[in-house]
Write a protein that holds these residues in place. Structure first.
Motif, PDB file in Angstrom:
ATOM      1  N   SER A 278       0.795  -1.191  -0.102  1.00 21.07           N
ATOM      2  CA  SER A 278       0.009   0.083  -0.064  1.00 21.07           C
ATOM      3  C   SER A 278       0.942   1.398   0.040  1.00 21.07           C
ATOM      4  O   SER A 278       0.587   2.284  -0.604  1.00 21.07           O
ATOM      5  N   LEU A 279       2.047   1.352   0.794  1.00 21.48           N
ATOM      6  CA  LEU A 279       2.859   2.441   0.541  1.00 21.48           C
ATOM      7  C   LEU A 279       3.617   2.561  -0.624  1.00 21.48           C
ATOM      8  O   LEU A 279       3.573   3.758  -1.329  1.00 21.48           O
ATOM      9  N   GLN A 280       3.871   1.458  -1.201  1.00 19.32           N
ATOM     10  CA  GLN A 280       4.603   1.398  -2.708  1.00 19.32           C
ATOM     11  C   GLN A 280       3.654   2.240  -3.632  1.00 19.32           C
ATOM     12  O   GLN A 280       3.883   2.644  -4.612  1.00 19.32           O
ATOM     13  N   ARG A 281       2.247   1.619  -3.415  1.00 19.72           N
ATOM     14  CA  ARG A 281       1.353   2.189  -4.569  1.00 19.72           C
ATOM     15  C   ARG A 281       0.725   3.584  -4.263  1.00 19.72           C
ATOM     16  O   ARG A 281       0.238   3.980  -5.230  1.00 19.72           O
ATOM     17  N   GLY A 282       1.265   3.990  -2.955  1.00 22.00           N
ATOM     18  CA  GLY A 282       0.567   5.550  -2.850  1.00 22.00           C
ATOM     19  C   GLY A 282      -0.553   5.659  -2.099  1.00 22.00           C
ATOM     20  O   GLY A 282      -1.149   6.641  -1.989  1.00 22.00           O
ATOM     21  N   ASP A 283      -1.418   4.175  -1.848  1.00 23.28           N
ATOM     22  CA  ASP A 283      -2.591   4.290  -1.055  1.00 23.28           C
ATOM     23  C   ASP A 283      -2.349   4.996   0.181  1.00 23.28           C
ATOM     24  O   ASP A 283      -3.257   5.377   0.828  1.00 23.28           O
ATOM     25  N   LEU A 284      -1.115   4.402   0.837  1.00 19.17           N
ATOM     26  CA  LEU A 284      -0.901   5.054   2.215  1.00 19.17           C
ATOM     27  C   LEU A 284       0.141   6.074   2.110  1.00 19.17           C
ATOM     28  O   LEU A 284       1.325   5.879   1.218  1.00 19.17           O
ATOM     29  N   ALA A 285       0.089   7.485   2.756  1.00 20.67           N
ATOM     30  CA  ALA A 285       1.564   8.047   2.984  1.00 20.67           C
ATOM     31  C   ALA A 285       2.233   7.957   4.005  1.00 20.67           C
ATOM     32  O   ALA A 285       3.385   8.310   3.993  1.00 20.67           O
ATOM     33  N   ALA A 286       1.786   7.269   4.934  1.00 22.90           N
ATOM     34  CA  ALA A 286       2.447   6.977   6.014  1.00 22.90           C
ATOM     35  C   ALA A 286       2.004   5.490   6.831  1.00 22.90           C
ATOM     36  O   ALA A 286       0.920   5.474   6.860  1.00 22.90           O
ATOM     37  N   SER A 287       3.249   4.770   7.384  1.00 19.30           N
ATOM     38  CA  SER A 287       2.438   3.860   8.055  1.00 19.30           C
ATOM     39  C   SER A 287       3.438   3.302   9.003  1.00 19.30           C
ATOM     40  O   SER A 287       4.592   3.377   9.105  1.00 19.30           O
ATOM     41  N   LEU A 288       2.832   2.431   9.879  1.00 17.73           N
ATOM     42  CA  LEU A 288       3.922   1.769  10.840  1.00 17.73           C
ATOM     43  C   LEU A 288       4.526   0.674  10.125  1.00 17.73           C
ATOM     44  O   LEU A 288       3.865  -0.067   9.363  1.00 17.73           O
ATOM     45  N   VAL A 289       5.766   0.518  10.144  1.00 19.53           N
ATOM     46  CA  VAL A 289       6.511  -0.565   9.440  1.00 19.53           C
ATOM     47  C   VAL A 289       7.629  -1.173  10.173  1.00 19.53           C
ATOM     48  O   VAL A 289       8.214  -0.714  11.039  1.00 19.53           O
ATOM     49  N   TYR A 290       8.328  -2.209   9.392  1.00 24.04           N
ATOM     50  CA  TYR A 290       9.244  -2.870   9.817  1.00 24.04           C
ATOM     51  C   TYR A 290      10.354  -2.209   8.904  1.00 24.04           C
ATOM     52  O   TYR A 290      10.240  -2.224   7.558  1.00 24.04           O
ATOM     53  N   SER A 291      11.521  -1.962   9.425  1.00 27.72           N
ATOM     54  CA  SER A 291      12.726  -1.344   8.813  1.00 27.72           C
ATOM     55  C   SER A 291      12.922  -2.244   7.568  1.00 27.72           C
ATOM     56  O   SER A 291      13.464  -1.542   6.419  1.00 27.72           O
ATOM     57  N   GLY A 292      13.231  -3.531   7.546  1.00 24.16           N
ATOM     58  CA  GLY A 292      13.575  -4.234   6.541  1.00 24.16           C
ATOM     59  C   GLY A 292      12.552  -4.154   5.431  1.00 24.16           C
ATOM     60  O   GLY A 292      13.008  -4.259   4.140  1.00 24.16           O
ATOM     61  N   ASP A 293      11.390  -4.044   5.523  1.00 21.87           N
ATOM     62  CA  ASP A 293      10.414  -3.697   4.423  1.00 21.87           C
ATOM     63  C   ASP A 293      10.722  -2.623   3.740  1.00 21.87           C
ATOM     64  O   ASP A 293      10.508  -2.657   2.267  1.00 21.87           O
ATOM     65  N   VAL A 294      11.166  -1.494   4.248  1.00 19.95           N
ATOM     66  CA  VAL A 294      11.414  -0.239   3.653  1.00 19.95           C
ATOM     67  C   VAL A 294      12.707  -0.386   2.777  1.00 19.95           C
ATOM     68  O   VAL A 294      12.674   0.007   1.568  1.00 19.95           O
ATOM     69  N   PHE A 295      13.700  -1.060   3.230  1.00 21.76           N
ATOM     70  CA  PHE A 295      14.864  -1.439   2.511  1.00 21.76           C
ATOM     71  C   PHE A 295      14.620  -2.043   1.388  1.00 21.76           C
ATOM     72  O   PHE A 295      14.862  -1.721   0.282  1.00 21.76           O
ATOM     73  N   GLN A 296      13.786  -3.153   1.470  1.00 25.51           N
ATOM     74  CA  GLN A 296      13.530  -4.159   0.380  1.00 25.51           C
ATOM     75  C   GLN A 296      12.764  -3.230  -0.888  1.00 25.51           C
ATOM     76  O   GLN A 296      12.790  -3.447  -1.996  1.00 25.51           O
TER      77      GLN A 296
END
Length: 423
Positions: A278-296
């Motif tokens: 959802s973050l990658q598509r732009g459906d979300l502007a901000a989210s609770l996340v795991y750091s590794g998912d942002v890296f990938q």
């Protein structure tokens, strides 16, 4: 130093996994789903006296390890896709092969763990009957199940005189956790951070605080999780409370903060499974996340930011531990120490891409990047410089551990936090 005959090449992301990866399992069932079975039913088996104090722990260590010798065998069980692999042979793990060449210890490696609850349910009857579970080394998350293993006497106390590499190279942030003070029973295998991920192009400014997830300008574009453990702990940070020392009164305050966020219409969805896409598509502007998912995600072309808020973020760990029934515990302890050599930790991190508990591995990854070319060089460059894999000292100072809950506390906790995302 062990030699690696097969050069590392990043695993092609298009390859279908042999099973659910640890990253995917964390998103799907890290917290509430894992806690529910434990809170819902009593666990058979009598609790044992857990040694406390240096003298008592020393006696327990001496009593367990006296007379034990290396056997030349090791049965190691882990999650899927949670160790380095040979790109030409997904069943081969170069660091394990190097360990065998150096030590003479033959390793039988299995990827059978799906989640804390199902794994505990599978092996608990063997523990309770005093039988061996067939494994000398296993990976266990730093959750309530690890506490249960300790309380029931299912884990061997570690002889730290045989863990010199852990003492020398283990990062300070990964030692002396609230779930295992003094690392009596565990050493970290891999780790990760929970914070805020966001798209700067959508947000239009830097996010620095959990309070930013209450910003009316982000209404309907914030992602949170259907996970009572993580949600409760980050909300404690948001209200200025260290989760490890929090009280039920603090939990109520944190739950009120989450309800305020929900009732203001800030949250688009409560999901651990879909927030990354959802973050990658732009459906979300901000989210609770795991750091590794942002890296990938950024390796796939996204331009997301990860931040540990000023109030703090969460540091969680998956841990190596030795069952008290292990047939080859000295061999397991030998591997534990081997995994803390910087060159070994680096090879594992180059594949797994979680937070590495060995800070000195960063220089090895940087060296490998300098010697590489093409796609491999760009991946390793990003890895070696990423605070999502090698947190900075200032980032580490802001990280906190999850609150350790006993069974009665879990019931109170879940009653407060689960209705927020189930409503």
């Amino acid at each position: 130093m062990p030699q690696y005959s097969t050069p590392f090449v990043p695993r092609p992301r298009a390859l279908p996994p042999a099973g659910p990866s640890r990253r995917g399992l964390l998103r799907a069932a890290f917290g509430a789903a894992a806690l529910a079975p434990l809170a819902a039913c009593s666990v058979p088996g009598a609790r044992v006296h857990v040694p406390t104090g240096q003298a008592e722990i020393a006696r327990a260590v001496s009593g367990f390890w006296a007379g034990r010798k290396r056997s030349g065998k090791l049965d190691f069980v882990n999650y899927t896709q949670y160790i380095d692999v040979d790109p030409a042979d997904q069943s081969r793990h170069p660091t394990l092969a190097a360990f065998t060449r150096e030590s003479g210890i033959e390793v039988t490696y299995s990827e059978l763990i799906d989640d804390s609850a199902s794994w505990f349910g599978k092996i608990q009857p063997e523990f309770a009957s005093g039988q061996g579970i067939g494994y000398d080394l296993m990976v266990v998350g730093g959750d309530s199940y690890l506490t249960k293993y300790i309380q029931l006497g299912y884990l061997a106390p570690l002889d730290h005189s045989r863990l010199p590499h852990f003492a020398r190279y283990g990062g300070a942030a990964f030692k002396n956790s609230s779930f295992d003070p003094g690392n009596v029973y565990t050493v970290p295998w891999q780790s990760g951070m929970t914070g805020i991920g966001y798209d700067p192009a959508q947000v239009g400014r830097k996010i620095t605080s959990w309070q930013d997830l209450l910003d009316p300008r982000l209404r309907g574009r914030v992602g949170m999780w259907n996970d009572a453990v993580q949600m409760g702990n980050v909300a404690l940070l948001a209200v200025g409370v260290d989760p490890e020392t929090s009280t039920p009164a603090d939990w109520r305050k944190a739950a009120a903060w989450l309800r305020r966020q929900r009732d203001a219409g800030m949250v688009r969805s409560y999901s651990t499974a879909t927030y990354q896409s959802s973050l990658q598509r732009g459906d979300l502007a901000a989210s609770l996340v795991y750091s590794g998912d942002v890296f990938q995600a950024n390796q796939s072309g996204s331009k997301l930011e990860f931040v540990i808020p000023d109030e703090g973020g969460l540091l969680w760990t998956d841990n190596l531990c030795i069952p008290s029934t292990a047939a080859h515990p000295v061999d397991a302890l030998t591997y534990m120490d081997y995994a803390y050599r910087p060159e070994v930790a680096a090879r594992i991190s180059e594949t797994v891409q979680f937070v590495c508990p060995v800070p000195d591995a960063q220089r090895i990854v940087a060296r490998d990047a300098a010697a590489a070319t093409g796609r491999r060089r760009s991946v390793l460059d990003a890895l070696s410089t990423s605070p999502l894999v090698f947190p900075t000292t200032s980032d580490e100072a802001k990280l906190r551990h999850l609150r350790v809950l006993d069974e009665e506390e879990e019931k109170q906790w879940n009653a407060l936090f689960e209705p927020i995302y189930q409503a």
